[in-house]
Design an enzyme around this catalytic site. Structure first.
Site, PDB file in Angstrom:
ATOM      1  CG  LEU A  96       9.026 -17.457  -3.507  1.00  4.36           C
ATOM      2  CD1 LEU A  96       8.755 -17.546  -2.130  1.00  4.36           C
ATOM      3  CD2 LEU A  96       9.300 -16.183  -4.139  1.00  4.36           C
ATOM      4  CG  HIS A 110      -0.476   1.849  -9.242  1.00  7.83           C
ATOM      5  ND1 HIS A 110      -0.603   1.443  -7.962  1.00  7.83           N
ATOM      6  CD2 HIS A 110      -1.556   2.460  -9.533  1.00  7.83           C
ATOM      7  CE1 HIS A 110      -1.592   2.196  -7.526  1.00  7.83           C
ATOM      8  NE2 HIS A 110      -2.140   2.651  -8.503  1.00  7.83           N
ATOM      9  CG  ASP A 152      -2.068   0.789   1.046  1.00  8.94           C
ATOM     10  OD1 ASP A 152      -2.320   1.334  -0.143  1.00  8.94           O
ATOM     11  OD2 ASP A 152      -2.690   1.195   2.078  1.00  8.94           O
ATOM     12  N   GLY A 153       0.292   2.357  -0.390  1.00  8.06           N
ATOM     13  CA  GLY A 153       0.873   3.620  -0.430  1.00  8.06           C
ATOM     14  C   GLY A 153       1.620   4.116  -1.966  1.00  8.06           C
TER      15      GLY A 153
HETATM   16  C1  IPE Z   1      -5.647  -2.642  -0.251  1.00  7.25           C
HETATM   17  O1  IPE Z   1      -5.438  -1.531  -0.380  1.00  7.25           O
HETATM   18  C2  IPE Z   1      -5.625  -3.381  -1.645  1.00  7.25           C
HETATM   19  C3  IPE Z   1      -4.188  -3.636  -2.036  1.00  7.25           C
HETATM   20  C4  IPE Z   1      -2.925  -3.385  -1.610  1.00  7.25           C
HETATM   21  C5  IPE Z   1      -4.343  -4.425  -3.381  1.00  7.25           C
HETATM   22  P1  IPE Z   1      -6.375  -0.132  -0.621  1.00  7.25           P
HETATM   23  O2  IPE Z   1      -5.634   0.996  -0.619  1.00  7.25           O
HETATM   24  O3  IPE Z   1      -7.169  -0.709  -1.533  1.00  7.25           O
HETATM   25  O4  IPE Z   1      -7.217  -0.350   1.017  1.00  7.25           O
HETATM   26  P2  IPE Z   1      -8.053   0.535   1.590  1.00  7.25           P
HETATM   27  O5  IPE Z   1      -9.078   1.363   0.707  1.00  7.25           O
HETATM   28  O6  IPE Z   1      -7.165   1.812   2.088  1.00  7.25           O
HETATM   29  O7  IPE Z   1      -8.613   0.032   2.875  1.00  7.25           O
HETATM   30  C1  IPE Z   2      -1.477  -0.038  -3.230  1.00  3.60           C
HETATM   31  O1  IPE Z   2      -1.475   1.617  -3.365  1.00  3.60           O
HETATM   32  C2  IPE Z   2      -1.833  -0.561  -4.630  1.00  3.60           C
HETATM   33  C3  IPE Z   2      -3.288  -0.784  -5.103  1.00  3.60           C
HETATM   34  C4  IPE Z   2      -4.373  -0.993  -4.176  1.00  3.60           C
HETATM   35  C5  IPE Z   2      -3.384  -1.409  -6.339  1.00  3.60           C
HETATM   36  P1  IPE Z   2      -2.526   2.469  -3.400  1.00  3.60           P
HETATM   37  O2  IPE Z   2      -3.127   2.792  -4.851  1.00  3.60           O
HETATM   38  O3  IPE Z   2      -3.612   1.930  -2.633  1.00  3.60           O
HETATM   39  O4  IPE Z   2      -1.983   3.851  -2.844  1.00  3.60           O
HETATM   40  P2  IPE Z   2      -2.597   5.025  -1.727  1.00  3.60           P
HETATM   41  O5  IPE Z   2      -3.131   4.020  -0.697  1.00  3.60           O
HETATM   42  O6  IPE Z   2      -3.597   5.514  -2.602  1.00  3.60           O
HETATM   43  O7  IPE Z   2      -1.368   5.821  -1.365  1.00  3.60           O
HETATM   44 MG    MG Z   3      -4.133   2.358  -0.638  1.00  2.00          MG
END
Ligand code: IPE
Ligand code: IPE
Ligand code: MG
Length: 233
Positions: free
Chosen positions: A123, A29, A12-13
């Protein structure tokens, strides 16, 4: 050092990483894919047999169309370009989630990569795609009911191991360690049943900045935890 057999990561992030740099979310991404490669390498180095990566949740369809399409083409690109890397490193690719609902090209790419890596076991890399733990449970319940009606399942004999054999993760051990990056403290519909006794590690680092030393830090923390499974020390 006590090494987890199965690590599952909520990557995430990416979006916030990009925003901080005035870049598009898609650029975030794209950078995140570099981290995927680093983490696979780190898992192999540390002899982790199972690595699961949450790449796209069923709720992520609700993002802007451009972002969803961009994510799908990044995924196609990754599978086409990195299939060689998977084969060279003897990595078996698996998926969890309703992948038949993905665009046809993506679906075919995945099936091809799975087929070509099915015999490897150094793996097991599982990608959660169009994954929702709640939907996984719904699908399991439907199949359990079908089998019970056909008399191929005695409902009185149903216990958790049996139920688990109906989950997408039926061939995977439950995760020992769940890592979530970007400082969020939630599971976001990821492996809800399977993580019953998983250790949870959250890192404040955005996924594109997460590196091998952050990964090692999570492993060190894991080794220091006492897993009691309801017993006493
Ligand atoms: C969870 O992240 C899904 C993935 C990492 C693929 P999100 O960014 O979608 O989750 P929320 O919306 O913050 O809970
Ligand atoms: C995680 O990063 C990847 C996916 C959910 C596909 P995010 O796209 O959720 O990044 P933030 O949370 O908006 O920073
Ligand atoms: Mg996210």
């Amino acid at each position: 050092m006590d090494i987890p057999k199965h690590i599952a990561i909520i990557m995430d992030g990416n979006g916030r990483w990009a925003k901080e740099r005035n870049l598009t979310r898609l650029a975030g991404h794209k950078e995140g894919i570099q981290t995927v490669k680093k983490v696979i390498e780190a898992a192999i180095k540390n002899k982790i047999p199972y690595l699961t990566l949450y790449a796209f949740s069923s709720e992520n369809w609700n993002r802007p169309k451009d972002e969803v399409n961009g994510l799908m083409s990044l995924l196609n690109h990754f599978l086409e370009k990195e299939l060689k890397l998977l084969i060279e490193n003897e990595i078996q690719l698996k998926t969890i989630g309703r992948i038949h609902e993905l665009p046809e090209k993506t679906f075919k790419c995945i099936e091809d990569a799975k087929e070509k890596t099915a015999h490897f076991d150094r793996l097991t890399l599982t990608i959660a795609l169009n994954y929702s733990s709640q939907n996984e449970i719904v699908d399991a319940v439907k199949n359990i009911v079908k089998d019970a009606k056909k008399d191929s399942l005695d409902i009185e004999q149903l216990d958790y191991p049996k139920l688990a054999s109906y989950l997408y993760t039926k061939d995977l051990p439950d995760p020992d360690l769940i890592i979530r990056t970007s400082g969020e403290y939630r599971l976001s519909n990821f492996l809800l049943l399977q993580s019953a006794y998983a250790e949870i590690y959250t890192s404040p680092i955005y996924w594109p900045d997460f590196n091998q030393s952050h990964f090692t830090k999570a492993l060190t923390q894991f080794a220091q935890r006492e897993r009691r499974f309801g017993k006493i020390s």
